[in-house]
Write a protein that holds these residues in place. Structure first.
Motif, PDB file in Angstrom:
ATOM      1  N   ASP A  59       0.814  -1.218   0.000  1.00 44.72           N
ATOM      2  CA  ASP A  59       0.000   0.000   0.000  1.00 44.72           C
ATOM      3  C   ASP A  59       0.844   1.264   0.000  1.00 44.72           C
ATOM      4  O   ASP A  59       0.315   2.352   0.181  1.00 44.72           O
ATOM      5  CB  ASP A  59      -0.946   0.003   1.206  1.00 44.72           C
ATOM      6  CG  ASP A  59      -0.200   0.075   2.541  1.00 44.72           C
ATOM      7  OD1 ASP A  59       1.041  -0.064   2.550  1.00 44.72           O
ATOM      8  OD2 ASP A  59      -0.878   0.249   3.581  1.00 44.72           O
ATOM      9  N   GLU A  60       2.164   1.123  -0.223  1.00 47.09           N
ATOM     10  CA  GLU A  60       3.057   2.274  -0.121  1.00 47.09           C
ATOM     11  C   GLU A  60       3.775   2.592  -1.418  1.00 47.09           C
ATOM     12  O   GLU A  60       3.981   1.729  -2.278  1.00 47.09           O
ATOM     13  CB  GLU A  60       4.107   2.034   0.970  1.00 47.09           C
ATOM     14  CG  GLU A  60       3.589   2.158   2.380  1.00 47.09           C
ATOM     15  CD  GLU A  60       4.721   2.229   3.395  1.00 47.09           C
ATOM     16  OE1 GLU A  60       5.896   2.205   2.988  1.00 47.09           O
ATOM     17  OE2 GLU A  60       4.418   2.296   4.594  1.00 47.09           O
ATOM     18  N   LYS A 631       1.359   6.531   1.509  1.00 53.68           N
ATOM     19  CA  LYS A 631       0.402   5.584   0.962  1.00 53.68           C
ATOM     20  C   LYS A 631       0.207   5.832  -0.536  1.00 53.68           C
ATOM     21  O   LYS A 631       0.264   6.973  -1.001  1.00 53.68           O
ATOM     22  CB  LYS A 631      -0.938   5.694   1.681  1.00 53.68           C
ATOM     23  CG  LYS A 631      -0.869   5.405   3.178  1.00 53.68           C
ATOM     24  CD  LYS A 631      -0.419   3.984   3.471  1.00 53.68           C
ATOM     25  CE  LYS A 631      -0.437   3.695   4.963  1.00 53.68           C
ATOM     26  NZ  LYS A 631       0.081   2.335   5.264  1.00 53.68           N
ATOM     27  N   ASP A 633      -1.989   6.467  -2.750  1.00 58.30           N
ATOM     28  CA  ASP A 633      -3.301   7.026  -3.068  1.00 58.30           C
ATOM     29  C   ASP A 633      -3.093   8.016  -4.206  1.00 58.30           C
ATOM     30  O   ASP A 633      -2.461   9.063  -4.015  1.00 58.30           O
ATOM     31  CB  ASP A 633      -3.895   7.776  -1.877  1.00 58.30           C
ATOM     32  CG  ASP A 633      -4.053   6.927  -0.625  1.00 58.30           C
ATOM     33  OD1 ASP A 633      -3.914   5.696  -0.718  1.00 58.30           O
ATOM     34  OD2 ASP A 633      -4.328   7.516   0.443  1.00 58.30           O
ATOM     35  N   ALA A 664      -4.446   3.036  -1.418  1.00 57.05           N
ATOM     36  CA  ALA A 664      -3.592   2.076  -0.700  1.00 57.05           C
ATOM     37  C   ALA A 664      -3.036   1.014  -1.650  1.00 57.05           C
ATOM     38  O   ALA A 664      -2.986  -0.167  -1.332  1.00 57.05           O
ATOM     39  CB  ALA A 664      -4.355   1.435   0.448  1.00 57.05           C
TER      40      ALA A 664
END
Length: 673
Positions: A59-60, A631, A633, A664
């Motif tokens: 998620d990074e 994250k 996003d 994520a």
């Protein structure tokens, strides 16, 4: 002799690389599961950098940089995504939205369209007669445009008459598109219960007695009889309609997944629920339980301090804050939701009603006395125009005020025939704060002391001043580094600009409203600026025109500007790119700009939706920019809004579509799927 120093240097370089953060852009560790290349990626970092590629693991974000550099980060079998030159932004942060109210459930809605009284009656009668479209006893229609349309005709002169045509047995209510304006029929008005528990109705007589405190929120006709228009929820409580603030709630509970349809197609991956009702949080809980909540949300819990006050006005803040603290504790370990904000309404709204006789004045707390414009109907434009102003300082008005205050209202028709305006237009009003000033200051101080961040609705310049006073008092009393938000900021005194930065207050705007709309503007500007002369309503020297939504001025004074849609106000669509267009041009839909001097750059507008809003929502350590360690996003757009703004084509920004939304590290929305 040269070999040894060279070898030591190499060893030092190798050691430094081995000890560096494996997620840094310079690292050669191949751990990325997805690599996005060939893009125009705005990182929203401190340098406003663009890169062409981004690497993601789990998620990074594990790297940002050039294509070759990020390709080298790809693990075996990693997915390589060609962005085909598309613009990528960090996931948007909507710092003011009411997502549950914006859920697309089936309700009767006028969709904010300017509609005549006759057409309102016809639509509402048909729609509310369908199965499943009532709310208990009530016939409810939402999305009413209170500031445009509503033209009278041969059948109906007031909104009350139009709604009476729908039913003379059942209560009918229109919910304004802004959440502050309502209209009801005679049956609903007759249900008003006074402080003694007696059903006495909202009438000309009870507005002068039982409901005198509600008088500023109730529209009347030329005889003083309520015309059906109500402003703010106080009047709704009196008629037993408080539960209708969330129409369609049962349908929303049945379909919690619709909440994500509000945010993800618009690229919104983080938001502030700007007035979270504790009774509706089960919708969030259902999404969390099903792992279907794809957002980072903060809840601004709304409690009316007046509801916790005794007969003397003393508020039981301990009881109020105990409820808020219990909700905060409930979500304290949740990685996606935090209930750490409180919402306060400092005042109401700045729109008056020129279709009422006398015209209903704005109720937003204003630093001066509202003007009393004389409106007349213009057949050519099918809207009102200002033909003059009442001299409220004249001897005639002084005598008329004294007579009214003594309970002797002049006969309206005769007075108007002689003087050309309604006698009530001799009154001098400055709007109202939603709560006594000392209550606002106490509540803000105690909420700050309890560790909550404030999200304060403040529209009129006096309400903004009082809100800043309250935050300043809280900081003096409690210390700390809590940074609060003032939202709307429709009219700000120049002397208050520097107080935002001095008190670490974020300035939150819905930029789409910082634009011209002649019908709407006729409900606002003439009450503060005389509109005669060659510039009409848009006099550049006018107090309103010069100080409305002063984004650039606040930014220049050191404030951090953030953006929020306030959906479903105006429209259920959060329309972030309409707001961004308005931020950079002060205009939308091809109309002329409203005070171009307050426009901000495209970089500042995007930052207001990304890194700046992330700071306001206390998420900037993990979101708001596309940097290593944050994250993953982000959103992929169908056009380059930076290029549009910089080439003089900002009018096309509002047409932007989100192609994909990633949250994520997972694709949670695609326009083609």
């Amino acid at each position: 002799m040269l070999a040894r120093p060279f070898s030591i240097a190499c060893l030092l370089f190798i050691f430094a690389a081995a000890c560096s953060d494996p997620g840094s852009a310079g690292s050669t560790e191949a751990n990325a599961e997805k690599v996005f290349i060939n893009g125009r990626i705005y990182t929203a970092d401190e340098e406003n950098s663009f890169v062409s590629a981004i690497a993601v693991a789990g998620d990074e974000i594990v790297g940002v940089g050039g294509d070759a550099e990020m390709r080298a980060r790809a693990a075996e079998g990693a997915e390589i995504v060609d962005l085909q030159g598309r613009l990528v932004l960090p996931g948007l942060h909507d710092a003011h939205i009411h997502p549950i109210s914006a859920m697309p459930v089936e309700v009767c809605s006028l969709e904010n369209a300017p509609t005549t009284l006759a057409d309102i009656a016809a639509y509402a009668s048909d729609c509310t007669s369908r199965p499943g479209m009532t709310e208990g006893e009530w016939r409810v229609v939402i999305g009413w445009n209170f500031a445009a349309g509503n033209q009278p005709g041969d059948e109906y002169q007031t909104i009350r008459e139009a709604l009476d045509a729908i039913s003379t047995d059942e209560p009918v209510i229109l919910r304004g598109s802004d959440g502050h304006h309502y209209a009801v029929n005679s049956v609903a008005l007759s249900r008003a219960v006074n402080a003694e528990g007696e059903t006495v109705g909202l009438t000309k007589e009870t507005l002068a007695t039982d409901f005198a405190e509600l008088a500023p929120y109730v529209g009347v006709d030329e005889t003083g009889k309520p015309n059906g228009r109500l402003t703010e929820a106080y009047a709704l409580e009196a008629i037993g309609a408080g539960s209708l603030l969330e129409s369609g709630l049962a349908k929303s509970r049945e379909n919690p997944e619709l909440l994500m349809e509000v945010t993800l197609p618009r690229g919104i991956t983080s938001f502030l629920d700007a007035a979270a009702d504790p009774a509706t949080l089960d919708i969030y809980d259902a999404l969390l339980a099903d792992d279907e909540f794809h957002a980072r949300a903060h809840l601004a819990l709304y409690f009316d301090p007046g509801a916790y006050a005794d007969e003397t006005g003393d508020v039981n803040y301990d009881a109020l804050l105990a409820e808020a603290q219990a909700i905060r504790a409930k979500y304290q370990d949740d990685p996606l939701i935090e209930a750490d904000f409180l919402k306060l309404f400092a005042d109401g709204v700045m729109e008056g009603d020129p279709l009422s006789d006398p015209p209903t004045l704005p109720n937003a707390a204003y630093s001066d006395v509202y003007l009393q414009p004389i409106y007349e109907w213009d057949e050519e434009t099918q809207w009102v125009r200002v033909t003059g102003y009442v001299d409220t300082e004249s001897d005639l008005c002084g005598q008329t005020r004294a007579s009214i205050e003594a309970g002797n209202m002049p006969e309206a028709a005769a007075f108007k025939a002689e003087h050309g305006y309604h006698p009530m237009q001799c009154m001098r009003e400055s709007g109202v704060l939603q709560h006594p000033e000392d209550m606002i200051i106490d509540y803000v101080r105690k909420g700050d002391e309890a560790g909550f961040t404030w999200h304060i609705h403040a529209i009129g310049d006096r309400a903004i001043k009082v809100s800043l006073d309250a935050i300043e008092a809280a900081r003096d009393a409690n210390g700390g580094d809590n940074k609060h938000i003032l939202t709307h900021l429709q009219l700000v005194r120049p002397e208050d600009h520097e107080r935002f930065a001095a008190n670490d207050v974020y300035a939150s705007f819905t930029f789409a409203w910082a634009s011209r709309d002649s019908q709407y503007d006729a409900t606002v500007i003439p009450f503060m600026d005389r509109v005669d002369g060659p510039d009409g309503m848009y006099n550049p020297d006018g107090y309103y025109y010069s100080n409305a939504y002063p984004a650039a001025s606040l930014q220049e004074a050191g404030a951090i500007v953030i953006a929020g849609s306030d959906a479903p106000v105006d429209t259920k669509d959060p329309r972030p790119f309409v707001n961004i267009e308005a931020a950079v041009s002060r205009a939308i839909f091809g109309l002329p700009p409203l005070n171009e001097a307050e426009a901000i750059s495209i970089y500042d507008a995007v930052d207001a939706y990304t890194i700046n809003a992330a700071k306001a929502l206390k998420q900037d350590r993990i979101a708001g920019s596309l940097e290593t360690g944050k994250k993953a996003d982000f959103i992929i757009l169908d056009r380059d809004i930076f290029g549009l703004a910089e080439s003089g084509e900002a009018a096309d920004i509002s047409e932007t579509k989100v192609l994909e939304t990633w949250f994520a590290g997972e694709k949670v929305y695609s326009s083609t799927e």
